[in-house]
Design an enzyme around this catalytic site. Structure first.
Site, PDB file in Angstrom:
ATOM      1  N   LYS A 257       0.825  -1.210   0.000  1.00  0.00           N
ATOM      2  CA  LYS A 257       0.000   0.000   0.000  1.00  0.00           C
ATOM      3  C   LYS A 257       0.865   1.269   0.000  1.00  0.00           C
ATOM      4  O   LYS A 257       0.625   2.181  -0.776  1.00  0.00           O
ATOM      5  CB  LYS A 257      -0.914   0.035   1.238  1.00  0.00           C
TER       6      LYS A 257
ATOM      7  N   ARG B  34      -8.985   1.580   9.429  1.00  0.00           N
ATOM      8  CA  ARG B  34      -8.593   0.217   9.770  1.00  0.00           C
ATOM      9  C   ARG B  34      -9.697  -0.523  10.507  1.00  0.00           C
ATOM     10  O   ARG B  34      -9.511  -1.683  10.872  1.00  0.00           O
ATOM     11  CB  ARG B  34      -7.346   0.243  10.644  1.00  0.00           C
TER      12      ARG B  34
ATOM     13  N   ARG C 197      11.706  -5.805   4.727  1.00  0.00           N
ATOM     14  CA  ARG C 197      11.432  -4.399   4.388  1.00  0.00           C
ATOM     15  C   ARG C 197      12.409  -3.444   5.085  1.00  0.00           C
ATOM     16  O   ARG C 197      12.759  -3.644   6.239  1.00  0.00           O
ATOM     17  CB  ARG C 197      10.007  -4.081   4.835  1.00  0.00           C
TER      18      ARG C 197
ATOM     19  N   ARG D 113      11.718  -1.198  10.646  1.00  0.00           N
ATOM     20  CA  ARG D 113      10.759  -0.744  11.643  1.00  0.00           C
ATOM     21  C   ARG D 113      10.719  -1.715  12.819  1.00  0.00           C
ATOM     22  O   ARG D 113      10.800  -2.916  12.634  1.00  0.00           O
ATOM     23  CB  ARG D 113       9.356  -0.661  11.017  1.00  0.00           C
TER      24      ARG D 113
ATOM     25  N   ARG E  28      -0.126  -8.072  13.852  1.00  0.00           N
ATOM     26  CA  ARG E  28      -0.682  -7.085  12.911  1.00  0.00           C
ATOM     27  C   ARG E  28      -1.587  -7.797  11.901  1.00  0.00           C
ATOM     28  O   ARG E  28      -2.624  -7.260  11.513  1.00  0.00           O
ATOM     29  CB  ARG E  28       0.448  -6.334  12.212  1.00  0.00           C
TER      30      ARG E  28
HETATM   31  P1  AMP Z   1       1.374   0.848   9.252  1.00  0.00           P
HETATM   32  O1  AMP Z   1       2.576   1.670   8.963  1.00  0.00           O
HETATM   33  O2  AMP Z   1       0.182   1.277   8.447  1.00  0.00           O
HETATM   34  O3  AMP Z   1       1.631  -0.628   9.162  1.00  0.00           O
HETATM   35  O4  AMP Z   1       0.973   1.151  10.783  1.00  0.00           O
HETATM   36  C1  AMP Z   1       1.856   0.848  11.829  1.00  0.00           C
HETATM   37  C2  AMP Z   1       1.117   0.886  13.174  1.00  0.00           C
HETATM   38  O5  AMP Z   1       0.591   2.207  13.386  1.00  0.00           O
HETATM   39  C3  AMP Z   1      -0.077  -0.023  13.266  1.00  0.00           C
HETATM   40  O6  AMP Z   1       0.277  -1.363  13.603  1.00  0.00           O
HETATM   41  C4  AMP Z   1      -0.893   0.664  14.375  1.00  0.00           C
HETATM   42  O7  AMP Z   1      -0.323   0.434  15.654  1.00  0.00           O
HETATM   43  C5  AMP Z   1      -0.681   2.128  14.040  1.00  0.00           C
HETATM   44  N1  AMP Z   1      -1.704   2.592  13.077  1.00  0.00           N
HETATM   45  C6  AMP Z   1      -1.529   2.966  11.781  1.00  0.00           C
HETATM   46  N2  AMP Z   1      -2.683   3.310  11.207  1.00  0.00           N
HETATM   47  C7  AMP Z   1      -3.638   3.148  12.164  1.00  0.00           C
HETATM   48  C8  AMP Z   1      -5.040   3.334  12.195  1.00  0.00           C
HETATM   49  N3  AMP Z   1      -5.726   3.743  11.109  1.00  0.00           N
HETATM   50  N4  AMP Z   1      -5.695   3.062  13.349  1.00  0.00           N
HETATM   51  C9  AMP Z   1      -5.053   2.669  14.455  1.00  0.00           C
HETATM   52  N5  AMP Z   1      -3.727   2.447  14.485  1.00  0.00           N
HETATM   53  C10 AMP Z   1      -3.010   2.688  13.363  1.00  0.00           C
END
Ligand code: AMP
Length: 222
Positions: A17, A92, A130, A163, A174
């Site tokens: 994404k 989400r 990654r 990360r 996740r």
């Molecule tokens: P991502 O980079 O999108 O994989 O997000 C990394 C982490 O950020 C996730 O595992 C959540 O802990 C937090 N996070 C990102 N987007 C959201 C969201 N829309 N709602 C809640 N937590 C989020």
């Protein structure tokens, strides 16, 4: 009505994404709004709220809705989002999806929801390899999409890092959170006729050109 374009990219963590959103951003001139990136960039581990957000992220749990929704509201009001945005990692869950509907209703609502399909095994492989640029957020993979110089970003020379939440134990949680909560959005957007599906196993370029073709077909951009 002042129509804006809002794309919501759906897919398991690691489906691509962020990579696709960054390419689309350049092509369409709409900003990528990645809640994960915003959390990572603004994390201040010296404040109680920063530490709390980090604790959710480190466990692979969702940050509480009220924090996330308020942050997206503020972000979508910035001048660079006057034409719309490419949402990556938001919404989400259903509460967030309904909040996004309310935020975007004055501008014609969400335009299209591309879902990038990828299996868990493949997602796991991609995520654990990654690497991300600390300054611009560009995404690489040690094997499938390496930077020209090891550990250095091709775009701005920034340092590449892994990360904290890209470790296998956290990735498993996740994925679990994705299936339990985020996957409900597939039905939600399908029922609204907004969902389009893409095979995420293809190359980055193939996924991108399929995305562009779908946007053109649905007459939402390009
Ligand atoms: P991502 O980079 O999108 O994989 O997000 C990394 C982490 O950020 C996730 O595992 C959540 O802990 C937090 N996070 C990102 N987007 C959201 C969201 N829309 N709602 C809640 N937590 C989020």
């Amino acid at each position: 009505m002042n129509r804006r374009i809002y794309f919501v990219l759906l897919g398991v963590p690691g489906a691509g994404k962020g990579t696709q959103a960054k390419l689309l951003e350049k092509r369409l001139g709409l900003p990528q709004v990645s809640t994960g990136d915003i959390f990572r960039h603004n994390l201040n581990s010296t404040t109680a709220s920063g530490l709390l957000i980090k604790s959710y992220m480190d466990r692979g749990e969702l940050v509480p809705d009220e924090v996330t929704i308020r942050m997206v509201e503020d972000r979508l009001r910035l001048p660079d989002a006057a034409g719309g945005a490419i949402l990556d990692g938001f919404p989400r869950n259903l509460v967030q999806a309904e909040a996004l509907d309310r935020m975007t209703a004055p501008y014609g609502g969400v335009s299209l929801v591309p879902l990038i399909h990828l299996s868990d095994e493949e997602a796991m492989q991609r995520i654990t390899g990654r690497r991300v640029c600390r300054s611009c957020g560009a995404v690489y993979h040690v094997e499938y999409n390496p930077s020209r110089i090891d550990g250095v970003c091709d775009v701005d020379g920034g340092e590449l890092y892994q990360r904290d939440d890209d470790k296998p134990e956290t990735v498993r949680n996740r994925l679990y959170v994705y299936y339990k909560q985020t996957s409900q959005l597939i039905g939600y957007y399908y029922a609204k006729g907004m969902l389009v599906e893409i095979d995420g196993r293809q190359s980055i370029e193939q996924v991108q050109s399929e995305l562009i073709a779908l946007l053109a077909e649905k007459e939402v951009a390009v």
